[in-house]
Structures are given as C-alpha cells and as structure tokens.
Design an enzyme around this catalytic site. Structure first.
Site, PDB file in Angstrom:
ATOM      1  N   SER A  94       0.757  -1.251   0.027  1.00 48.04           N
ATOM      2  CA  SER A  94      -0.127   0.010  -0.054  1.00 48.04           C
ATOM      3  C   SER A  94       0.790   1.213   0.092  1.00 48.04           C
ATOM      4  O   SER A  94       1.844   1.493  -0.989  1.00 48.04           O
ATOM      5  CB  SER A  94      -1.035   0.050   1.263  1.00 48.04           C
ATOM      6  OG  SER A  94      -1.820   0.739   1.037  1.00 48.04           O
ATOM      7  N   HIS A 149      -8.436  -4.689  -0.800  1.00 48.52           N
ATOM      8  CA  HIS A 149      -7.249  -3.999  -0.165  1.00 48.52           C
ATOM      9  C   HIS A 149      -6.701  -4.775   1.054  1.00 48.52           C
ATOM     10  O   HIS A 149      -5.498  -4.910   1.120  1.00 48.52           O
ATOM     11  CB  HIS A 149      -7.317  -2.633  -0.178  1.00 48.52           C
ATOM     12  CG  HIS A 149      -6.034  -1.835  -0.107  1.00 48.52           C
ATOM     13  ND1 HIS A 149      -5.227  -1.805  -1.108  1.00 48.52           N
ATOM     14  CD2 HIS A 149      -5.425  -1.159   1.076  1.00 48.52           C
ATOM     15  CE1 HIS A 149      -4.231  -0.921  -0.573  1.00 48.52           C
ATOM     16  NE2 HIS A 149      -4.353  -0.668   0.592  1.00 48.52           N
ATOM     17  N   ASP A 206      -9.384  -4.464  -5.630  1.00 48.50           N
ATOM     18  CA  ASP A 206      -8.933  -3.844  -4.586  1.00 48.50           C
ATOM     19  C   ASP A 206      -9.709  -2.923  -3.768  1.00 48.50           C
ATOM     20  O   ASP A 206      -9.739  -2.901  -2.294  1.00 48.50           O
ATOM     21  CB  ASP A 206      -7.588  -3.018  -5.015  1.00 48.50           C
ATOM     22  CG  ASP A 206      -6.885  -2.402  -3.790  1.00 48.50           C
ATOM     23  OD1 ASP A 206      -5.922  -2.996  -3.207  1.00 48.50           O
ATOM     24  OD2 ASP A 206      -7.079  -1.089  -3.327  1.00 48.50           O
TER      25      ASP A 206
END
Ligand SMILES: *[C@@H]1O[C@H](CO)[C@@H](O)[C@H](O)[C@H]1NC(C)=O
Ligand SMILES: *[C@@H]1O[C@H](CO)[C@@H](O)[C@H](O)[C@H]1NC(C)=O
Ligand SMILES: *[C@@H]1O[C@H](CO)[C@@H](O)[C@H](O)[C@H]1NC(C)=O
Ligand SMILES: *[C@@H]1O[C@H](CO)[C@@H](O)[C@H](O)[C@H]1NC(C)=O
Ligand SMILES: *[C@@H]1O[C@H](CO)[C@@H](O)[C@H](O)[C@H]1NC(C)=O
Length: 283
Positions: A93, A264, A209
């Site tokens: 990330s 995510h 995501d």
C-alpha cells in the site's frame, strides 16, 4: 489487523526452512497497519532474515512521506550494510511509495522490490482511510484541501493525483510530483541512478482492490484528464525515463501481476497471492 499477522506467519513459516543463500527480506507496512501486528512471536528462521520496519506505525503513518523516508532510511541502510549480497524489499500500500522514496535516495543493494497494491502513480478516488479525516469531502474537491501547504502535511496529500488540477498538483505535491519529475524543479535525475539499480521490480495489483484508485496505479497506470486510465508506457515520466522506470522495463526487469478477487485489506492474508506473487521472487 489480523490479516497482517497471518501474512507474516506465512512469510516466517516459509522462510524458516530456507538456507543462508536466500536474501534478507525487509517488509514495509501500509497505512495505519500497526507494526506490533507484524512482530514475529519468537520464531527464529535460520537462513533468511526478515526485518519489519518499526518506524511510523499506527496513526503516525499519515505523516508526510519524505519525513517517513528520512526516519526509516538509516534502519534500511543498516540492514543493507549487513547484507552486502543484497536484500529484497516487500512494500504494501502506501509503504510502496515510501519504498520508492528509499530506492531514490539510497545507494541501495535491493535485488527485488515487490510492490503489493501500492498507489505508485498516485491516487484519485475515494479511499476508506480518508473518511475519518475528511468526512464530507468528495473526490473532486479534495484537491482544495490536499493541494495546499497544510494538505501536504498528510501522507495521502503527497500522492493525490487529481488529473483535473495538474497545475496545482505540480505546484504543491511534495512527494509524487517530485519523484516523478512533474515539477519544474526537475530533481528526478538525482534519483534515477539509484532507482535503476534495482534488479527486478514486481508490481502486484488487482481490479477488486477497492481502495487504490485507479487500481492500475499499482502498475504505474494513471488517469488522464478524461479519467481514462493510461498505462505506464503512456505516462510522460515513463517516456522521458524521468526516474529510471523505462530503463528497468528496457532491461525486462519489470514483472506486472494482476490478481482478481482480492480487496485491499486481503492482500496480506491471501495464500494464493503469497504463493504466486511473492514467494517465487524471494530468492
Ligand atoms: C540477520 O541480519 C542481521 C542484521 O541485519 C545479521 O547480523 C545476521 O547475521 C543475519 N542473520 C542471518 C542468518 O543472515
Ligand atoms: C543516490 O543516493 C545517494 C545517497 O543517498 C545520494 O547522495 C545521491 O544523490 C543519489 N543519487 C544519485 C544519482 O546517486
Ligand atoms: C484520455 O485517454 C483516452 C484513451 O486513450 C483518449 O480517448 C482521450 O482522448 C484522452 N483524453 C485526453 C484529454 O487526452
Ligand atoms: C525533468 O524535468 C525537467 C524540468 O521540467 C526537464 O528539463 C528534464 O528534462 C526532466 N528530466 C527527465 C529525465 O525527465
Ligand atoms: C485470493 O486470491 C485469489 C487469486 O487472485 C482470488 O481468486 C481470491 O478471491 C482471493 N481471496 C480472498 C479472500 O482475497
């Protein structure tokens, strides 16, 4: 986050049996993922070392990215120094941007940089993380807050890439515009030599995501002003080889992987991602 713990467990379990020939792995957490979640219980893994970057865990990871890079730099440099044969960097990330920063300013010996769903070309769209800080804002207005001096004191302001306000982006973005050579200061040539030392760049991203927007930012793709996503090859900083990305691609050093069905917060937990996207490169 339980997910982070699971991922680390996978990593340490796999590494346990490896010999000293495998390279040291440094893992960089994503936004708001507390480092205490990554701390390995006690398992010593002979052969391969894993370092979890402890700086800037929790809420502090919203601090500006260059400040985070500055704090972490010496820690990563020390790991590199004690591993002269090279290390691998796995960054998740927002951590992927911090790693871009590190790779730009350090004369590093990173063999493989694995970016796990990172907004490498920026972010333009709704992020769950933002809700907490800007409850009433919508994507199209965020630039008013983020493209200011104060807005740049928040990490995600540093990589907000509003394709409709490029002039302001160039003027204010203290991180993304700087490492992409999108400012008129044109500093990126000082980063290129360092960044292109990478032997391999593995870019992992996926359409489900839900946070990284556009998700192709994980592959260095970004919106143009009509909000069509253009691939890495169409970006100015790629064409001009502003920071070494084209150099790597010309060397066939970039591997792009796409996985569907992963949101995510699941990238860490997913065994299939680990087996197919990470483990094969930790040689
Ligand atoms: C692990 O890393 C530390 C410091 O980076 C180093 O001193 C140690 O020798 C490494 N261990 C192995 C087994 O490579
Ligand atoms: C690479 O990193 C070194 C060490 O931080 C820095 O002095 C240098 O300016 C960077 N750029 C180049 C092109 O070496
Ligand atoms: C954005 O990219 C799309 C797809 O390549 C293209 O059709 C469109 O004209 C582009 N928009 C601008 C403003 O260049
Ligand atoms: C970086 O930007 C400067 C100023 O805009 C420009 O002159 C230079 O050619 C760019 N360099 C690269 C490598 O993109
Ligand atoms: C795990 O990854 C696979 C491969 O991309 C995907 O099909 C699956 O939906 C993922 N599962 C979860 C829970 O993320």
């Amino acid at each position: 986050m339980a997910g982070c713990r699971v991922w680390l467990l996978l990593l340490s379990t796999t590494l346990m049996g490896m010999t000293a020939a495998y390279k040291h792995v440094v893992f960089m957490h994503g936004v708001l993922a507390g480092i205490e979640e990554f701390t390995p219980s006690s398992s010593d893994h002979p052969g391969t070392n894993v370092t979890l970057i402890k700086a800037y865990s929790g809420i502090c990871s919203v601090e500006p990215l260059w400040r985070q890079v500055g704090k972490i730099k010496s820690q990563v440099a020390a790991v590199m120094k004690s591993n002269p044969a090279g290390i691998h960097l796995v960054c998740f990330s927002q951590g992927g941007l911090i790693c871009r920063g590190l790779l730009s300013v350090l004369q590093h010996n990173v063999d493989t940089f694995i970016s796990l769903s990172s907004p490498l070309a920026g972010q333009y769209g709704y992020m769950v993380y933002l809700k907490k800080y800007f409850p009433k804002s919508v994507t199209k207005n965020l630039y008013k807050i983020l493209y200011t001096k104060t807005g740049q004191d928040i990490s995600f302001g540093n990589y907000w890439m509003d394709p409709h306000h490029l002039t302001k982006y160039r003027m204010y973005s203290q991180f993304l515009a700087v490492i992409n050579n999108d400012t008129d200061k044109g500093q990126s040539h000082t980063y290129k030599q360092n960044f292109s030392r990478l032997k391999k760049l593995v870019l992992i991203a996926g359409p489900d995501d839900g946070v990284i927007t556009p998700w192709q930012s994980g592959h260095f793709g970004m919106f143009n002003s009509s909000e069509a996503v253009l691939p890495m090859e169409d970006q100015t900083w790629y064409k001009e080889d502003s920071f070494g990305l084209r150099t790597l691609n010309d060397r066939k050093a970039i591997k792009m992987l796409t996985f569907s069905g992963v949101c995510h917060t699941n990238w860490h937990k997913n065994m299939s991602i680990y087996e197919n996207g990470i483990k094969p490169f930790l040689t």
